[in-house]
Design a protein around this motif. Structure first.
Motif, PDB file in Angstrom:
ATOM      1  N   SER A 268      47.002  42.729  28.161  1.00 14.91           N
ATOM      2  CA  SER A 268      46.552  43.462  29.348  1.00 14.91           C
ATOM      3  C   SER A 268      45.062  43.774  29.259  1.00 14.91           C
ATOM      4  CB  SER A 268      47.349  44.754  29.516  1.00 14.91           C
ATOM      5  OG  SER A 268      48.719  44.481  29.726  1.00 14.91           O
ATOM      6  N   ASP A 269      44.631  44.204  28.090  1.00 18.64           N
ATOM      7  CA  ASP A 269      43.214  44.495  27.900  1.00 18.64           C
ATOM      8  C   ASP A 269      42.377  43.244  28.119  1.00 18.64           C
ATOM      9  OD1 ASP A 269      41.058  46.378  26.900  1.00 18.64           O
ATOM     10  OD2 ASP A 269      40.868  44.747  25.441  1.00 18.64           O
ATOM     11  N   ARG A 270      42.860  42.123  27.604  1.00 14.24           N
ATOM     12  CA  ARG A 270      42.135  40.855  27.718  1.00 14.24           C
ATOM     13  C   ARG A 270      41.968  40.428  29.172  1.00 14.24           C
ATOM     14  NH1 ARG A 270      42.950  35.863  23.671  1.00 14.24           N
ATOM     15  NH2 ARG A 270      41.708  34.278  24.751  1.00 14.24           N
ATOM     16  N   VAL A 271      43.063  40.442  29.941  1.00 18.85           N
ATOM     17  CA  VAL A 271      42.978  39.946  31.316  1.00 18.85           C
ATOM     18  C   VAL A 271      42.225  40.927  32.217  1.00 18.85           C
ATOM     19  CG1 VAL A 271      45.065  38.544  31.048  1.00 18.85           C
ATOM     20  CG2 VAL A 271      45.248  40.847  32.008  1.00 18.85           C
ATOM     21  N   TRP A 272      42.371  42.237  31.971  1.00 19.19           N
ATOM     22  CA  TRP A 272      41.639  43.210  32.783  1.00 19.19           C
ATOM     23  C   TRP A 272      40.143  43.191  32.463  1.00 19.19           C
ATOM     24  CZ3 TRP A 272      42.898  44.954  37.225  1.00 19.19           C
ATOM     25  CH2 TRP A 272      44.229  45.206  37.554  1.00 19.19           C
ATOM     26  N   VAL A 296      42.368  35.578  34.086  1.00 22.65           N
ATOM     27  CA  VAL A 296      42.797  36.356  35.253  1.00 22.65           C
ATOM     28  C   VAL A 296      44.019  35.713  35.894  1.00 22.65           C
ATOM     29  CG1 VAL A 296      42.156  37.054  37.598  1.00 22.65           C
ATOM     30  CG2 VAL A 296      40.568  37.420  35.706  1.00 22.65           C
ATOM     31  N   ARG A 297      44.035  34.382  35.989  1.00 20.45           N
ATOM     32  CA  ARG A 297      45.195  33.703  36.568  1.00 20.45           C
ATOM     33  C   ARG A 297      46.439  33.963  35.723  1.00 20.45           C
ATOM     34  NH1 ARG A 297      47.146  29.336  39.892  1.00 20.45           N
ATOM     35  NH2 ARG A 297      49.384  29.632  39.700  1.00 20.45           N
ATOM     36  N   LEU A 298      46.289  33.994  34.404  1.00 16.96           N
ATOM     37  CA  LEU A 298      47.427  34.329  33.545  1.00 16.96           C
ATOM     38  C   LEU A 298      47.908  35.745  33.849  1.00 16.96           C
ATOM     39  CD1 LEU A 298      49.327  33.699  31.181  1.00 16.96           C
ATOM     40  CD2 LEU A 298      47.533  34.513  29.628  1.00 16.96           C
ATOM     41  N   GLY A 299      46.973  36.671  34.020  1.00 20.26           N
ATOM     42  CA  GLY A 299      47.348  38.047  34.362  1.00 20.26           C
ATOM     43  C   GLY A 299      48.040  38.150  35.704  1.00 20.26           C
ATOM     44  N   ILE A 304      50.476  41.286  35.619  1.00 19.01           N
ATOM     45  CA  ILE A 304      49.637  42.330  35.037  1.00 19.01           C
ATOM     46  C   ILE A 304      48.568  42.742  36.047  1.00 19.01           C
ATOM     47  CG2 ILE A 304      47.984  42.843  33.187  1.00 19.01           C
ATOM     48  CD1 ILE A 304      49.575  40.848  31.437  1.00 19.01           C
ATOM     49  N   ILE A 305      48.070  41.753  36.781  1.00 17.43           N
ATOM     50  CA  ILE A 305      47.122  41.998  37.874  1.00 17.43           C
ATOM     51  C   ILE A 305      47.860  41.687  39.174  1.00 17.43           C
ATOM     52  CG2 ILE A 305      44.923  41.327  38.909  1.00 17.43           C
ATOM     53  CD1 ILE A 305      43.948  40.529  36.160  1.00 17.43           C
ATOM     54  N   PRO A 306      48.324  42.663  39.900  1.00 14.51           N
ATOM     55  CA  PRO A 306      49.203  42.399  41.037  1.00 14.51           C
ATOM     56  C   PRO A 306      48.509  42.153  42.373  1.00 14.51           C
ATOM     57  CG  PRO A 306      49.101  44.746  40.611  1.00 14.51           C
ATOM     58  CD  PRO A 306      48.238  44.104  39.573  1.00 14.51           C
ATOM     59  N   ASP A 349      33.235  38.120  45.857  1.00 17.53           N
ATOM     60  CA  ASP A 349      33.762  38.142  47.226  1.00 17.53           C
ATOM     61  C   ASP A 349      35.219  37.706  47.284  1.00 17.53           C
ATOM     62  OD1 ASP A 349      31.470  39.101  48.375  1.00 17.53           O
ATOM     63  OD2 ASP A 349      30.689  37.144  48.953  1.00 17.53           O
ATOM     64  N   LYS A 350      35.555  36.626  46.571  1.00 15.91           N
ATOM     65  CA  LYS A 350      36.921  36.103  46.627  1.00 15.91           C
ATOM     66  C   LYS A 350      37.913  37.063  45.971  1.00 15.91           C
ATOM     67  CE  LYS A 350      38.063  32.822  48.167  1.00 15.91           C
ATOM     68  NZ  LYS A 350      38.455  32.508  49.560  1.00 15.91           N
ATOM     69  N   LEU A 351      37.499  37.730  44.902  1.00 12.30           N
ATOM     70  CA  LEU A 351      38.419  38.640  44.215  1.00 12.30           C
ATOM     71  C   LEU A 351      38.693  39.903  45.018  1.00 12.30           C
ATOM     72  CD1 LEU A 351      37.371  38.370  40.462  1.00 12.30           C
ATOM     73  CD2 LEU A 351      39.324  37.322  41.604  1.00 12.30           C
ATOM     74  N   LYS A 352      37.824  40.220  45.926  1.00 13.81           N
ATOM     75  CA  LYS A 352      38.099  41.393  46.787  1.00 13.81           C
ATOM     76  C   LYS A 352      38.553  40.975  48.187  1.00 13.81           C
ATOM     77  CE  LYS A 352      33.326  42.173  48.392  1.00 13.81           C
ATOM     78  NZ  LYS A 352      32.186  43.082  48.390  1.00 13.81           N
TER      79      LYS A 352
END
Length: 358
Positions: A268-272, A296-299, A304-306, A349-352
């Protein structure tokens, strides 16, 4: 469809992330090598003979359109700018080799970019068909339609005892290369990837990077493909590849489960951390971007990243490539620092859920 539409669209249907095992298998490709009877292979042909190939193949465009109901476009590679040719490579529509010397080379491409035919690459014709997820049957079906349509109009070089004749001996026989593009971060993190590569090699398969032969596996993206085409039927080739890919997918799922069960906090720490860098960085190199996007894609896949849709990863695989960035900048040659700033801005931009770059 126009060349502008082809170049502007950064998420073709075969990169949608849908399809079987789409969280791990990004796409499936079937490629057929074919040559015209009575003409030297491209590496031995003169300008007149190469031009004859182009003019002969150009006449098949309407036949292809009539065969599957899609529209096809014929493009002479030398009429494109160097930037446009490189964008086609970044979108996996042509090979890096096909743009090295664009004179007397051409491309036939379907309106959804799922089918393309490179003319005068290593062989007179390289038929390429792509589908999302693990779907060798559909990619093979599309390739058969194109192959049958072209063979009804053209005389292919073929020997009964050998099969289709090709410029490289490794393509003799069926002329078929099937490949599957996979995202395998958990196998890399758990240090199992070398074992997978060795096992695949022993089974007659090749493991390469994002852009195939000669490329590195940035972003934990690997292509697995057959190496032998002689002495095996097309079904045997695709069945063997599918069997191995299914095992690799199972190993990746097992590795992901292991990470969740034994290293959830560290994962979780890694992907965040990766998400945070991508979300706020003001400058981002290409290799670093692929590495962080992979995590991030793994998360996202492991929930983990919803809040980020998985397709953002596929979009950014194209949007963050150097030549696509130059295109977004209006075709202006960007200094590396300016390119890295633009890449970081697009990722933010894409992540938000920001603007559309088509």
């Amino acid at each position: 469809m126009s060349i502008d539409n082809l170049l502007d669209e950064y998420l073709n249907p075969w990169m949608s992330g849908e399809g079987r095992d789409g969280d791990i298998v990004l796409s499936t490709r079937v490629r057929l090598a074919r040559n015209l009877e009575g003409l030297p292979f491209p590496n031995r042909a003169n300008s007149e003979q190469l031009s004859k190939v182009i003019e002969t193949v150009r006449k098949t465009v309407n036949d292809l359109s009539n065969a599957d109901g899609h529209r096809y476009m014929f493009i002479e590679m030398e009429k494109l700018s160097a930037l446009e040719r490189n964008v086609l490579v970044e979108k996996h529509i042509v090979s890096p080799n096909h743009i090295q010397d664009p004179e007397h080379r051409a491309l036939i491409v379907r309106d959804d970019a799922a089918v393309s035919v490179m003319v005068n690459e290593e062989d007179h014709l390289r038929i390429q068909c792509l589908s999302p997820g693990l779907n060798l049957a559909e990619a093979s079906r599309m390739a058969d339609v194109v192959d049958d349509t072209l063979e009804a109009r053209l005389d292919f070089a073929f020997k009964e005892e050998i099969g289709y004749l090709t410029a490289c001996p490794t393509n003799l026989g069926t002329g078929l290369r099937a490949s599957v593009m996979l995202h395998l971060p958990a196998l890399v993190i758990t240090r199992q990837m070398n074992r997978v590569v060795n096992a695949a090699t022993q089974l007659g398969l090749a493991v390469r990077g994002l852009y195939g032969e000669g490329s590195e596996a940035f972003g934990n993206i690997f292509q697995i493909s057959n190496q032998l085409t002689l002495g095996k039927s097309e079904k045997e080739i695709t069945d063997n590849l599918e069997s191995v890919v299914k095992q690799v997918v199972d190993h990746e799922r097992t590795a992901r489960k292991l990470l969740l069960e034994q290293s959830l906090d560290a994962l979780s720490d890694r992907v965040w951390r990766a998400f945070g860098i991508l979300r706020y960085a003001r400058s981002m190199g290409g290799q670093e971007a692929l590495t962080l996007l992979s995590e991030v894609r793994l998360g996202i896949d492991l929930r983990i990243i919803p809040e980020v849709p998985a397709k953002v990863f596929n979009e950014l695989l194209v949007l963050t490539r150097p030549n696509f960035l130059h295109k977004l900048a209006g075709g202006t040659e960007l200094e590396p620092s300016a390119r890295d700033r633009l890449r970081a801005e697009i990722i933010r931009d894409k992540l938000k859920g920001g603007k559309n770059y088509a």
